[in-house]
Design an enzyme around this catalytic site. Sequence first.
Site, PDB file in Angstrom:
ATOM      1  CG  HIS A 307     123.237  10.764  22.368  1.00 22.65           C
ATOM      2  ND1 HIS A 307     123.127   9.881  23.398  1.00 22.65           N
ATOM      3  CD2 HIS A 307     123.673  10.065  21.290  1.00 22.65           C
ATOM      4  CE1 HIS A 307     123.481   8.687  22.966  1.00 22.65           C
ATOM      5  NE2 HIS A 307     123.808   8.762  21.703  1.00 22.65           N
ATOM      6  CG  ASP A 364     125.147   9.760  13.368  1.00 19.90           C
ATOM      7  OD1 ASP A 364     125.982   8.962  12.931  1.00 19.90           O
ATOM      8  OD2 ASP A 364     124.172   9.423  14.050  1.00 19.90           O
TER       9      ASP A 364
HETATM   10  N1  CMC Z   1     116.970  19.422  16.664  1.00 23.21           N
HETATM   11  C1  CMC Z   1     116.046  20.226  17.240  1.00 23.21           C
HETATM   12  N2  CMC Z   1     115.408  19.936  18.394  1.00 23.21           N
HETATM   13  C2  CMC Z   1     115.719  18.778  18.975  1.00 23.21           C
HETATM   14  C3  CMC Z   1     116.686  17.897  18.449  1.00 23.21           C
HETATM   15  C4  CMC Z   1     117.317  18.257  17.259  1.00 23.21           C
HETATM   16  N3  CMC Z   1     118.241  17.452  16.705  1.00 23.21           N
HETATM   17  N4  CMC Z   1     116.803  16.810  19.257  1.00 23.21           N
HETATM   18  C5  CMC Z   1     115.945  16.998  20.253  1.00 23.21           C
HETATM   19  N5  CMC Z   1     115.282  18.190  20.099  1.00 23.21           N
HETATM   20  C6  CMC Z   1     114.304  18.783  21.007  1.00 23.21           C
HETATM   21  C7  CMC Z   1     112.964  18.053  20.926  1.00 23.21           C
HETATM   22  O1  CMC Z   1     112.111  18.652  19.944  1.00 23.21           O
HETATM   23  C8  CMC Z   1     112.450  18.248  22.325  1.00 23.21           C
HETATM   24  O2  CMC Z   1     111.995  19.573  22.455  1.00 23.21           O
HETATM   25  P1  CMC Z   1     110.759  19.937  23.450  1.00 23.21           P
HETATM   26  O3  CMC Z   1     111.265  19.679  24.829  1.00 23.21           O
HETATM   27  O4  CMC Z   1     110.474  21.375  23.164  1.00 23.21           O
HETATM   28  O5  CMC Z   1     109.632  19.019  23.058  1.00 23.21           O
HETATM   29  C9  CMC Z   1     113.710  18.108  23.199  1.00 23.21           C
HETATM   30  O6  CMC Z   1     114.770  18.558  22.342  1.00 23.21           O
HETATM   31  C10 CMC Z   1     113.979  16.689  23.683  1.00 23.21           C
HETATM   32  O7  CMC Z   1     114.027  15.854  22.533  1.00 23.21           O
HETATM   33  P2  CMC Z   1     113.604  14.333  22.465  1.00 23.21           P
HETATM   34  O8  CMC Z   1     113.160  14.031  21.070  1.00 23.21           O
HETATM   35  O9  CMC Z   1     112.654  14.020  23.587  1.00 23.21           O
HETATM   36  O10 CMC Z   1     114.987  13.618  22.781  1.00 23.21           O
HETATM   37  P3  CMC Z   1     115.260  12.076  22.651  1.00 23.21           P
HETATM   38  O11 CMC Z   1     116.195  11.745  23.737  1.00 23.21           O
HETATM   39  O12 CMC Z   1     113.991  11.290  22.574  1.00 23.21           O
HETATM   40  O13 CMC Z   1     115.938  11.921  21.205  1.00 23.21           O
HETATM   41  C11 CMC Z   1     117.531  11.957  19.498  1.00 23.21           C
HETATM   42  C12 CMC Z   1     117.299  11.826  21.001  1.00 23.21           C
HETATM   43  C13 CMC Z   1     118.995  11.672  19.199  1.00 23.21           C
HETATM   44  C14 CMC Z   1     116.675  10.905  18.748  1.00 23.21           C
HETATM   45  C15 CMC Z   1     117.138  13.369  19.035  1.00 23.21           C
HETATM   46  O14 CMC Z   1     117.950  14.336  19.702  1.00 23.21           O
HETATM   47  C16 CMC Z   1     117.232  13.556  17.536  1.00 23.21           C
HETATM   48  O15 CMC Z   1     116.266  13.263  16.823  1.00 23.21           O
HETATM   49  N6  CMC Z   1     118.401  14.026  17.008  1.00 23.21           N
HETATM   50  C17 CMC Z   1     118.579  14.149  15.572  1.00 23.21           C
HETATM   51  C18 CMC Z   1     118.856  12.775  14.969  1.00 23.21           C
HETATM   52  C19 CMC Z   1     120.242  12.290  15.289  1.00 23.21           C
HETATM   53  O16 CMC Z   1     121.216  13.020  15.161  1.00 23.21           O
HETATM   54  N7  CMC Z   1     120.348  10.992  15.665  1.00 23.21           N
HETATM   55  C20 CMC Z   1     121.643  10.342  15.937  1.00 23.21           C
HETATM   56  C21 CMC Z   1     121.804   9.990  17.373  1.00 23.21           C
HETATM   57  S1  CMC Z   1     123.494   9.565  17.819  1.00 23.21           S
HETATM   58  C22 CMC Z   1     123.887   8.160  16.948  1.00 23.21           C
HETATM   59  C23 CMC Z   1     123.123   6.987  17.403  1.00 23.21           C
HETATM   60  O17 CMC Z   1     123.315   6.502  18.517  1.00 23.21           O
HETATM   61  O18 CMC Z   1     122.315   6.521  16.625  1.00 23.21           O
END
Ligand code: CMC
Length: 429
Positions: A307, A364
């Site tokens: 998140h 989720d």
């Molecule tokens: N599985 C594996 N690795 C992950 C995941 C995951 N679910 N989420 C983040 N990472 C890794 C990402 O690859 C990155 O690694 P590195 O530092 O090596 O490059 C690091 O963690 C930081 O990730 P980010 O993509 O920069 O984080 P963000 O804050 O931009 O994204 C997120 C947040 C929720 C979009 C992301 O964690 C994600 O895609 N999660 C899966 C989708 C999901 O469950 N979404 C629902 C969110 S909650 C409900 C809502 O509000 O919509």
Amino acid sequence: MSEEAKLTIGDNSWSFPIIEGTEGEKAIDTRRLRNETGYITYDDGYGNTGSCQSSISFIDGEKGILRHRGYGIEDLAANARFLETAYLIIYGELPSQDEYAAFRGLVHDNTQIHVGMENHFDGFPLDSHPMAILAALLNSLGCYYPDLATNDRDQDLENFDTAAPLAISKVRTLAAMTYRMKMGMPFIYPDPKLLYSQNFLHMMFSTPYEKFEASDTVAHALDLFLLLHADHEQNCSTSTVRMVASGGANLFASVSAGVSALWGPLHGGANMAVIRMLESIHKDGDDGSRFIEAAKRKEARLMGFGHRVYKNFDPRAKILGEACTRVLDELGMNDPLLDIAHRLEQAALEDRYFIERRLYPNVDFYSGILLKAIGIPVEMYTVLFAIGRLPGWLANWREVASVGDGRIHRPRQIYTGSTKRDYVALEER
Ligand code: CMC
């Protein structure tokens, strides 16, 4: 002397005021930045940008706190219902008994949609995604209530108390009709005697010959799901609603944009993606460990994990995880996907990759299992999220329309394209 931030670039320095929220969050007020310095800030993904001041919801991601209008999500989940929470989020206070009765009355009075709208369903192919249909039909609602959707901010605000419960009521009817249309089943008209979530389940699952009566366990689980999704600060869809509202667009157009923003798998679409992921892990005979290794190699993403704001736990996920186990017990069900989810959660929480990146289950992760247990088809999961989030979108629309400074939201960019070039005639290319 009040605090200020100093910016020095070369020989020049400027100072900018610090503003502080009621929960102590601090921001550097850069509203004069470009005029005074010629610079803009660059914050791809807006992780460090406060796009507005808002009094609706507060999140402390480090401590796993979520409060609506000051009330903790745990308190609301344990004691309130979805419609009561919706009222709180929209109007800022818990309703008195009379206010609640009046609000619920308006929701009940608006369950039916204009018969003209039924024709819209004929125009969609049967395999249309329900989120596409919902976005289109929510926007179309404004055509049936032109007085509530004038794009004249003062008039739309004046009619807000009529439009908000109408939207909350009709979104549920439209969602259920979408499901029926896709299944090739006749529409079931709402029963205003039923409670909000019971009525939705009735419109989804009753037949012309037999009324579907949801058990208290199922109706309560759905109500809790909706309540837990009711608002969540400046997420992707809510910011979209605010962006659209800032241009003066009416409430129906603004929340329709919210539905489109919610659809993506990184946002609301994650609840569908989690179930698909768990099903494919189950089908592959994986206990979850192979999937976790693939996620670490960036070949897969552990949906329902991570998140932008929560860095220790998501309080909604905690409540939903517990509700999920309770509901499956009460219904006497045993879902292997829940076992896989528990194992995945445990394995990820003990793995360095997830610990270092502070990745925890989000709302989720368990919501799909809960919705599956109460019989909601997977394609409708994100639609259910949209129904739940509507009060938050409405409250944010109202805040932009009534509290904001009236300026359109219009970010800047850092241009990285070609510099000036001269046109070359077609025959010379
Ligand atoms: N599985 C594996 N690795 C992950 C995941 C995951 N679910 N989420 C983040 N990472 C890794 C990402 O690859 C990155 O690694 P590195 O530092 O090596 O490059 C690091 O963690 C930081 O990730 P980010 O993509 O920069 O984080 P963000 O804050 O931009 O994204 C997120 C947040 C929720 C979009 C992301 O964690 C994600 O895609 N999660 C899966 C989708 C999901 O469950 N979404 C629902 C969110 S909650 C409900 C809502 O509000 O919509």
